[in-house]
Design a protein around this motif. Structure first.
Motif, PDB file in Angstrom:
ATOM      1  N   THR A   1     -10.418  67.026  54.260  1.00 43.66           N
ATOM      2  CA  THR A   1      -9.703  66.806  53.001  1.00 43.66           C
ATOM      3  C   THR A   1      -8.575  67.809  52.842  1.00 43.66           C
ATOM      4  OG1 THR A   1     -11.756  65.990  52.005  1.00 43.66           O
ATOM      5  CG2 THR A   1      -9.978  66.592  50.500  1.00 43.66           C
ATOM      6  N   LEU A   2      -8.843  69.060  53.185  1.00 48.16           N
ATOM      7  CA  LEU A   2      -7.797  70.088  53.120  1.00 48.16           C
ATOM      8  C   LEU A   2      -6.613  69.729  54.016  1.00 48.16           C
ATOM      9  CD1 LEU A   2     -10.052  73.281  53.232  1.00 48.16           C
ATOM     10  CD2 LEU A   2      -8.459  72.706  51.380  1.00 48.16           C
ATOM     11  N   LYS A   3      -6.918  69.260  55.223  1.00 44.86           N
ATOM     12  CA  LYS A   3      -5.849  68.918  56.164  1.00 44.86           C
ATOM     13  C   LYS A   3      -5.044  67.725  55.672  1.00 44.86           C
ATOM     14  CE  LYS A   3      -4.976  68.039  61.065  1.00 44.86           C
ATOM     15  NZ  LYS A   3      -5.600  67.882  62.413  1.00 44.86           N
ATOM     16  N   VAL A   4      -5.731  66.708  55.139  1.00 46.31           N
ATOM     17  CA  VAL A   4      -5.033  65.519  54.620  1.00 46.31           C
ATOM     18  C   VAL A   4      -4.100  65.908  53.472  1.00 46.31           C
ATOM     19  CG1 VAL A   4      -5.369  63.372  53.348  1.00 46.31           C
ATOM     20  CG2 VAL A   4      -6.747  63.834  55.376  1.00 46.31           C
ATOM     21  N   LEU A   5      -4.573  66.738  52.561  1.00 46.30           N
ATOM     22  CA  LEU A   5      -3.748  67.149  51.427  1.00 46.30           C
ATOM     23  C   LEU A   5      -2.531  67.941  51.897  1.00 46.30           C
ATOM     24  CD1 LEU A   5      -6.457  68.218  48.810  1.00 46.30           C
ATOM     25  CD2 LEU A   5      -4.951  66.235  48.685  1.00 46.30           C
ATOM     26  N   ARG A   6      -2.739  68.820  52.882  1.00 41.08           N
ATOM     27  CA  ARG A   6      -1.617  69.617  53.387  1.00 41.08           C
ATOM     28  C   ARG A   6      -0.571  68.737  54.064  1.00 41.08           C
ATOM     29  NH1 ARG A   6      -0.558  71.455  58.243  1.00 41.08           N
ATOM     30  NH2 ARG A   6      -2.692  71.220  59.041  1.00 41.08           N
ATOM     31  N   GLU A   7      -1.045  67.819  54.907  1.00 39.18           N
ATOM     32  CA  GLU A   7      -0.108  66.951  55.619  1.00 39.18           C
ATOM     33  C   GLU A   7       0.599  65.999  54.656  1.00 39.18           C
ATOM     34  OE1 GLU A   7      -2.576  65.193  58.595  1.00 39.18           O
ATOM     35  OE2 GLU A   7      -2.333  66.889  59.994  1.00 39.18           O
TER      36      GLU A   7
ATOM     37  N   GLU B   1      -9.823  74.443  57.443  1.00 41.02           N
ATOM     38  CA  GLU B   1      -9.543  73.055  57.809  1.00 41.02           C
ATOM     39  C   GLU B   1     -10.404  72.579  58.974  1.00 41.02           C
ATOM     40  OE1 GLU B   1      -5.476  72.067  58.428  1.00 41.02           O
ATOM     41  OE2 GLU B   1      -4.851  72.628  56.387  1.00 41.02           O
ATOM     42  N   SER B   2     -10.755  73.491  59.859  1.00 34.33           N
ATOM     43  CA  SER B   2     -11.580  73.104  61.008  1.00 34.33           C
ATOM     44  C   SER B   2     -13.069  73.061  60.662  1.00 34.33           C
ATOM     45  CB  SER B   2     -11.348  74.082  62.167  1.00 34.33           C
ATOM     46  OG  SER B   2     -11.829  75.372  61.832  1.00 34.33           O
ATOM     47  N   GLY B   3     -13.406  73.476  59.443  1.00 34.94           N
ATOM     48  CA  GLY B   3     -14.812  73.467  59.029  1.00 34.94           C
ATOM     49  C   GLY B   3     -15.612  74.638  59.543  1.00 34.94           C
ATOM     50  N   GLU B   4     -14.924  75.674  60.057  1.00 31.29           N
ATOM     51  CA  GLU B   4     -15.634  76.836  60.589  1.00 31.29           C
ATOM     52  C   GLU B   4     -16.060  77.805  59.499  1.00 31.29           C
ATOM     53  OE1 GLU B   4     -13.576  78.798  63.827  1.00 31.29           O
ATOM     54  OE2 GLU B   4     -12.536  76.929  64.306  1.00 31.29           O
ATOM     55  N   ARG B   5     -15.380  77.789  58.371  1.00 23.74           N
ATOM     56  CA  ARG B   5     -15.663  78.734  57.290  1.00 23.74           C
ATOM     57  C   ARG B   5     -15.888  78.003  55.984  1.00 23.74           C
ATOM     58  NH1 ARG B   5     -14.067  84.068  57.023  1.00 23.74           N
ATOM     59  NH2 ARG B   5     -15.102  83.916  55.003  1.00 23.74           N
ATOM     60  N   LEU B   6     -16.710  78.621  55.124  1.00 22.38           N
ATOM     61  CA  LEU B   6     -16.853  78.164  53.749  1.00 22.38           C
ATOM     62  C   LEU B   6     -16.216  79.227  52.865  1.00 22.38           C
ATOM     63  CD1 LEU B   6     -18.127  76.066  51.783  1.00 22.38           C
ATOM     64  CD2 LEU B   6     -20.044  77.652  51.569  1.00 22.38           C
TER      65      LEU B   6
END
Length: 274
Positions: free
Chosen positions: A19-25, A49-54
Motif C-alpha cells: 500500500t505504501l508503494k502504491v501510494l508513493r507511485e 515498503e518491502s515489509g521488512e520493518r513495522l
C-alpha cells in the motif's frame, strides 16, 4: 487441469508495504523525494515498503497526511502489528480490540500503560542476538499500538490492578522512570479506567507469578488470558473463566481504592523527584 496450489498467505506487513508503494507511485514520487519531503531516511522508507520493518503508528499518521489518504495506512498498520506476536496472542488481541469490559492484573506495569522508553527497556532484557535491536523496535511499536484500545470509541470500561512491586522497581534511567510515573498518574484519572495498586501489605496471593486478563464482549461472552513463567493460555471454558473472575474479585478486594492508589503513585513520584 493442473492442481490448485494454495498461495502463501501475505503478511500484514507485506500488505502495508504494498500500500505504501502504491501510494508513493501514484503520487509520482521516488523514494529519495519522499525521504526529502517527509524527513524519514530513504533506507527506512524502503524497508517499510518491502515489509521488512513495522514502523511506529505515528509514522503512518504522518504518511496518511502526506498522501491525503485519510486513515488508510493507520488501518493497515493495526492489521500489520499482529505479525509481531505469536498466534495465540494474536487471537487474544483480536478479542481485546472488541471487548467492552476489560479487567487486568499485572505484577509489573502493564503494556497498556507503558511509555515508549519504559517499554523498550522492558523488552530489551538480555537481547544479544543479531538483529535484536530491530526486533525490539518492532515489538515496542506493536505494544504502543495496543494503547489505542483505551481511546477507541466507544471507550471500553477498563480496570487494572497492578502489584506494588511495579512501583518499587524503577527504570534504570531517572527520566524514563519519571515519565512512566506521570503516565500512570494520567491513566489513573481517565474516566473509563480504574487503576488500583495491590499493596505489599496484602501478602502473598495467587497471581504472583503472572498476569491475568478478563474480557467481556458486547454479546456478554467472556474469555480469560493468563501469562506467566514463559507460558500463555487463552481460556474460553465458561466454568474456568468464572473461576478466574472470582479470583480477580478477591484481588480487587485486597487492593487499594482507585483514589488511594493514585495517592500512592503520586507519593512515589514525589520520592523520585526528591
Amino acid at each position: 487441469m493442473g492442481e490448485k496450489v494454495d498461495a502463501e498467505p501475505v503478511s500484514g506487513r507485506a500488505m502495508l508495504g504494498q500500500t505504501l508503494k502504491v501510494l508513493r507511485e501514484k503520487a509520482g514520487k521516488s523514494l529519495g523525494q519522499l525521504a526529502d519531503e517527509t524527513g524519514y531516511e530513504k533506507s527506512y522508507l524502503s524497508r517499510l515498503e518491502s515489509g521488512e520493518r513495522l514502523s511506529k503508528v505515528t509514522v503512518m499518521e504522518d504518511l496518511d497526511g502526506y498522501y491525503g489518504a485519510g486513515d488508510l495506512l493507520v488501518r493497515h498498520w493495526h492489521a500489520a502489528r499482529f505479525d509481531a506476536f505469536k498466534d495465540q496472542y494474536k487471537e487474544f488481541m483480536g478479542l481485546e480490540a472488541t471487548a467492552r469490559v476489560m479487567q487486568k492484573f499485572s505484577p509489573g506495569i502493564p503494556g497498556l500503560l507503558q511509555t515508549e522508553d519504559f517499554a523498550r527497556g522492558v523488552l530489551s532484557g538480555a537481547q544479544t542476538t543479531a538483529g535484536g535491536d530491530e526486533a525490539i523496535e518492532e515489538q515496542v511499536a506493536a505494544r504502543l499500538g495496543r494503547q489505542y484500545l483505551l481511546r477507541q470509541k466507544p471507550e471500553p470500561d477498563v480496570r487494572i490492578i497492578m502489584d506494588e512491586f511495579a512501583l518499587r522497581r524503577p527504570a534504570a534511567d531517572g527520566e524514563t522512570w519519571r515519565d512512566q510515573l506521570l503516565r500512570l498518574e494520567s491513566a489513573a484519572m481517565r474516566p473509563n479506567l480504574a487503576l488500583q495498586v495491590l499493596p505489599f501489605s496484602a501478602g502473598a496471593h495467587h497471581h504472583m507469578n503472572g498476569s491475568l486478563t478478563l474480557l467481556w464482549q458486547q454479546d456478554g461472552s467472556a474469555v480469560a488470558y493468563k501469562e506467566g513463567n514463559g507460558c500463555s493460555r487463552l481460556i474460553e471454558d465458561l466454568d474456568e473463566v468464572l473461576r478466574h473472575r472470582l479470583s480477580y474479585d478477591r484481588l480487587r478486594d485486597l487492593a487499594l481504592s482507585p483514589s488511594d492508589s493514585l495517592a500512592l503513585i503520586r507519593d512515589v513520584l514525589e520520592e523520585h523527584r526528591s
